[in-house]
Motif scaffolding. Structure first.
Motif, mmCIF file in Angstrom:
data_model
loop_
_atom_site.group_PDB
_atom_site.id
_atom_site.type_symbol
_atom_site.label_atom_id
_atom_site.label_comp_id
_atom_site.label_asym_id
_atom_site.label_seq_id
_atom_site.Cartn_x
_atom_site.Cartn_y
_atom_site.Cartn_z
ATOM 1 N N TRP A 174 0.823 -1.211 0.000
ATOM 2 C CA TRP A 174 0.000 0.000 0.000
ATOM 3 C C TRP A 174 0.859 1.264 0.000
ATOM 4 O O TRP A 174 0.605 2.200 -0.769
ATOM 5 C CB TRP A 174 -0.932 -0.016 1.200
ATOM 6 C CG TRP A 174 -1.696 1.258 1.384
ATOM 7 C CD1 TRP A 174 -1.555 2.177 2.376
ATOM 8 C CD2 TRP A 174 -2.713 1.774 0.515
ATOM 9 N NE1 TRP A 174 -2.411 3.230 2.196
ATOM 10 C CE2 TRP A 174 -3.136 3.013 1.056
ATOM 11 C CE3 TRP A 174 -3.292 1.321 -0.668
ATOM 12 C CZ2 TRP A 174 -4.121 3.788 0.450
ATOM 13 C CZ3 TRP A 174 -4.281 2.091 -1.268
ATOM 14 C CH2 TRP A 174 -4.676 3.310 -0.712
ATOM 15 N N LEU B 191 -7.254 5.474 1.231
ATOM 16 C CA LEU B 191 -7.211 4.540 2.349
ATOM 17 C C LEU B 191 -8.600 3.989 2.651
ATOM 18 O O LEU B 191 -8.744 2.816 3.000
ATOM 19 C CB LEU B 191 -6.628 5.217 3.595
ATOM 20 C CG LEU B 191 -6.494 4.336 4.839
ATOM 21 C CD1 LEU B 191 -5.609 3.124 4.562
ATOM 22 C CD2 LEU B 191 -5.939 5.139 6.020
ATOM 23 N N PHE B 192 -9.630 4.818 2.515
ATOM 24 C CA PHE B 192 -11.005 4.341 2.696
ATOM 25 C C PHE B 192 -11.317 3.254 1.676
ATOM 26 O O PHE B 192 -11.865 2.199 2.018
ATOM 27 C CB PHE B 192 -11.994 5.499 2.548
ATOM 28 C CG PHE B 192 -13.437 5.063 2.567
ATOM 29 C CD1 PHE B 192 -14.091 4.875 3.771
ATOM 30 C CD2 PHE B 192 -14.118 4.812 1.376
ATOM 31 C CE1 PHE B 192 -15.420 4.442 3.786
ATOM 32 C CE2 PHE B 192 -15.439 4.383 1.387
ATOM 33 C CZ PHE B 192 -16.091 4.203 2.599
ATOM 34 N N SER C 158 -9.401 0.088 2.476
ATOM 35 C CA SER C 158 -9.986 -0.567 3.654
ATOM 36 C C SER C 158 -11.269 -1.303 3.286
ATOM 37 O O SER C 158 -11.544 -2.389 3.810
ATOM 38 C CB SER C 158 -10.275 0.466 4.744
ATOM 39 O OG SER C 158 -9.088 1.097 5.171
ATOM 40 N N ILE D 262 -10.351 -4.641 1.764
ATOM 41 C CA ILE D 262 -9.862 -5.579 2.778
ATOM 42 C C ILE D 262 -11.035 -6.195 3.530
ATOM 43 O O ILE D 262 -11.093 -7.422 3.744
ATOM 44 C CB ILE D 262 -8.897 -4.870 3.759
ATOM 45 C CG1 ILE D 262 -7.624 -4.414 3.041
ATOM 46 C CG2 ILE D 262 -8.568 -5.785 4.938
ATOM 47 C CD1 ILE D 262 -6.784 -5.529 2.474
ATOM 48 N N MET D 263 -12.005 -5.349 3.919
ATOM 49 C CA MET D 263 -13.191 -5.870 4.608
ATOM 50 C C MET D 263 -14.025 -6.753 3.678
ATOM 51 O O MET D 263 -14.560 -7.784 4.096
ATOM 52 C CB MET D 263 -14.038 -4.717 5.137
ATOM 53 C CG MET D 263 -13.405 -3.972 6.296
ATOM 54 S SD MET D 263 -14.520 -2.769 7.059
ATOM 55 C CE MET D 263 -14.690 -1.587 5.714
ATOM 56 N N LEU E 224 -8.176 -6.173 9.938
ATOM 57 C CA LEU E 224 -9.052 -5.035 10.237
ATOM 58 C C LEU E 224 -8.270 -3.851 10.790
ATOM 59 O O LEU E 224 -8.845 -2.796 11.068
ATOM 60 C CB LEU E 224 -10.148 -5.461 11.218
ATOM 61 C CG LEU E 224 -11.197 -6.435 10.662
ATOM 62 C CD1 LEU E 224 -12.212 -6.801 11.734
ATOM 63 C CD2 LEU E 224 -11.894 -5.855 9.437
ATOM 64 N N PHE F 39 -6.489 -2.154 8.958
ATOM 65 C CA PHE F 39 -6.563 -1.125 7.901
ATOM 66 C C PHE F 39 -7.760 -0.192 8.103
ATOM 67 O O PHE F 39 -7.577 1.031 8.090
ATOM 68 C CB PHE F 39 -6.559 -1.775 6.519
ATOM 69 C CG PHE F 39 -5.238 -2.398 6.168
ATOM 70 C CD1 PHE F 39 -4.145 -1.596 5.858
ATOM 71 C CD2 PHE F 39 -5.070 -3.771 6.172
ATOM 72 C CE1 PHE F 39 -2.907 -2.158 5.550
ATOM 73 C CE2 PHE F 39 -3.843 -4.344 5.857
ATOM 74 C CZ PHE F 39 -2.763 -3.535 5.548
ATOM 75 N N PRO F 40 -8.982 -0.718 8.290
ATOM 76 C CA PRO F 40 -10.065 0.220 8.628
ATOM 77 C C PRO F 40 -9.845 0.930 9.957
ATOM 78 O O PRO F 40 -10.251 2.083 10.117
ATOM 79 C CB PRO F 40 -11.323 -0.657 8.655
ATOM 80 C CG PRO F 40 -10.852 -2.064 8.655
ATOM 81 C CD PRO F 40 -9.502 -2.071 8.031
ATOM 82 N N PHE G 93 -7.717 3.848 9.232
ATOM 83 C CA PHE G 93 -8.529 4.900 8.616
ATOM 84 C C PHE G 93 -9.303 5.675 9.691
ATOM 85 O O PHE G 93 -9.351 6.911 9.656
ATOM 86 C CB PHE G 93 -9.507 4.299 7.607
ATOM 87 C CG PHE G 93 -10.506 5.289 7.099
ATOM 88 C CD1 PHE G 93 -10.170 6.194 6.103
ATOM 89 C CD2 PHE G 93 -11.796 5.334 7.627
ATOM 90 C CE1 PHE G 93 -11.093 7.134 5.639
ATOM 91 C CE2 PHE G 93 -12.722 6.257 7.171
ATOM 92 C CZ PHE G 93 -12.368 7.156 6.178
#
Length: 518
Positions: A158, A300-301, A304, A307-308, A325, A327-328, A331
């Protein structure tokens, strides 16, 4: 010294937690690490073939090395994973696990600090990490899992993407994809953001890594993985047919809509067609929402979200997966302020990662899937501020696309007319059986080694049936249609065919099934 302390003090709690469980893991069983280590070991010995995807053979060969208390399965891992763990074969498995955990922990903490620095996130949030992610961190280390390493690969990829370092990004994400497959969803992230050059780089690196693995491991095992192992894994068939521990949307829907006389006798509605339609609707809806989220100016949103989405797409889940998680969480930590939604999301994150699964599994369905409900609620609340950016007109068109696909998917599968012979709590891996002297004697393996169980039978006449291309033939007629792997078919009293099958289960996780001669 003061400046050094101010720079590194937020890392002290997570260093302390990792250090403690590094020590605890040194006296723990090999657990999941055995899958990785012995895959690499058998590759180094020149014995890495598709047979190792069958757990009876894999465990038998491990037992022959003297590790009789190990019970594991190489599926659903890719052949590339064995190549990745090849260097560890020079160590014994317990030492290798310690070294791997140590390397993974250092890389995990390194990337975590780097990404916090990149976004100038307040240090207090770094202090929160070991508390919010306590169980995922603990289980990653005790089980010798890959997700610390996976976080490192995704995070470094990333940061490289942000700096337009496309080859570096592709190398990190390509290794992640070849290790666990599901990060391949990031190709969609790149395509939806119209980063076609980056997507080509990533696809090219994945192809290169695959070719490297094929050159070393051989084409046969990759062909078997893609033809037999991956389709089963994509259907959540890792061990048995219904596994509530996974807490996945797939397993929830399966429990809701598919009948099984042994493992799921009371679904809300037995409809394979509706099961397909619900799953396709869910997946296409995620892709549709993902398309709009990928257009978000906040990269980034968008990252994320994917990823979710990869967690929700997966038919199986685990506590250590939730380390992603982060990553979120990053954010949310980057967003200034303490809104009520942010507080609720952090509380949900804590519950997802740390609430004991035993609290839910003892409840009646659907309350046994409360953790999944937490995950879905977290996902919805995370997306809620962006709801106005998602076109609702397209969602109305989804049923027109989905229903025909559901019909095709449902009716293209052959009807299975066999039944499980043994009750729900029967052994997970039966590898042999005999019928003689009015007795059915079957052998199975678990973490305590091999065992034998005897079941009395009435007086029985026995005849042999043939298995060709995984189908049973008797009296010149084909008796089965399913794609499951089958072994050792016999006919009882010219009426019932008895055989070993991994139908609806992980590859090679055989149990006894029976079907009527026709």
């Amino acid at each position: 010294m003061k400046k050094l302390f101010e720079t590194y003090y937020p890392l002290l709690p997570i260093i302390a937690l990792c250090g403690f469980y590094l020590y605890q893991a040194s006296g723990f069983v090999l657990h999941d690490f055995a899958n990785y280590y012995f895959g690499g070991y058998f590759l180094s010995e020149g014995h890495f073939t598709s047979d190792l995807y069958f757990p009876a053979i894999f465990n038998e060969q491990i037992s022959a090395l003297g590790y009789t208390s190990v019970f594991t399965s190489f599926a659903p891992n890719t052949p590339f994973l064995a190549l990745f763990f090849y260097p560890f074969h020079i160590l014994d498995p317990y030492t290798a696990k310690i070294i791997f955990n140590l390397i993974s922990s250092v890389l995990f903490i390194y990337s975590l600090r780097r990404i916090f620095q990149h976004y100038s996130i307040q240090p207090i949030y770094l202090v929160f990490v070991p508390f919010l992610f306590f169980i995922p961190i603990k289980n990653n280390l005790l089980f010798g899992q890959l997700y610390f390493l996976l976080f490192f690969l995704l995070a470094e990829g990333w940061l490289a993407y942000k700096k337009k370092q496309l080859f570096r990004m592709s190398l990190f994400w390509g290794i992640a994809i070849l290790l666990k497959i599901f990060p391949a969803i990031l190709i969609l992230f790149l395509l939806f953001r119209k980063k076609f050059k980056a997507a080509l780089y990533l696809i090219g690196v994945c192809a290169g890594l695959t070719l490297l693995s094929v050159a070393i491991s051989g084409f046969e095992i990759w062909f078997f993985f893609l033809k037999d192992v991956f389709p089963k894994a994509s259907n959540g068939e890792i061990a048995t047919a219904f596994v509530d521990n996974y807490q996945s949307f797939y397993m929830f829907t399966k429990r809701l809509l598919l009948f099984d006389p042994v493992e799921n006798p009371n679904p809300l509605w037995n409809s394979p067609l509706f099961f397909k339609i619900v799953l396709i609707t869910f997946k296409l809806s995620l892709l549709y929402i993902g398309f709009y989220c990928s257009q978000n100016r906040n990269k980034l949103f968008a990252f994320s979200f994917w990823i979710m989405a990869s967690i929700l797409f997966s038919p199986y889940g685990s506590t250590y997966t939730f380390i992603l998680l982060l990553f979120p969480f990053i954010f949310l930590a980057r967003e200034r302020g303490t809104s009520s939604t942010k507080i609720v999301l952090l509380l949900l994150l804590f519950a997802i990662c740390n609430a004991p699964l035993s609290l839910f599994l003892t409840k009646a369905f659907p309350f046994s899937y409360i953790r999944l409900a937490f995950v879905v609620l977290f996902f919805v609340l995370f997306l809620f501020p962006e709801r106005k950016t998602i076109s609702r007109k397209g969602i109305l068109l989804l049923p027109i696309i989905i229903i025909p696909i559901g019909f095709v998917g449902s009716y293209s599968q052959p009807t299975e007319n066999s039944k499980a012979l043994l009750p729900k709590d029967s052994p997970i891996l039966i590898y042999e059986y005999t019928v003689s002297d009015n007795e059915l004697r079957y052998s199975y393996r678990d973490e305590n080694g091999t065992h034998t169980t005897v079941i009395p039978l009435p007086e029985t006449e026995i005849a042999k049936a043939d298995i060709q291309n995984n189908q049973i033939f008797y009296n010149g007629k084909q008796q089965t249609l399913g794609k499951d792997h089958k072994q050792k078919a016999i006919v009882l009293n010219n009426k019932t065919i008895l055989y070993l099958s991994d139908y609806g289960r992980g590859i090679g996780f055989y149990t006894l099934r029976k079907t009527t001669v026709h």
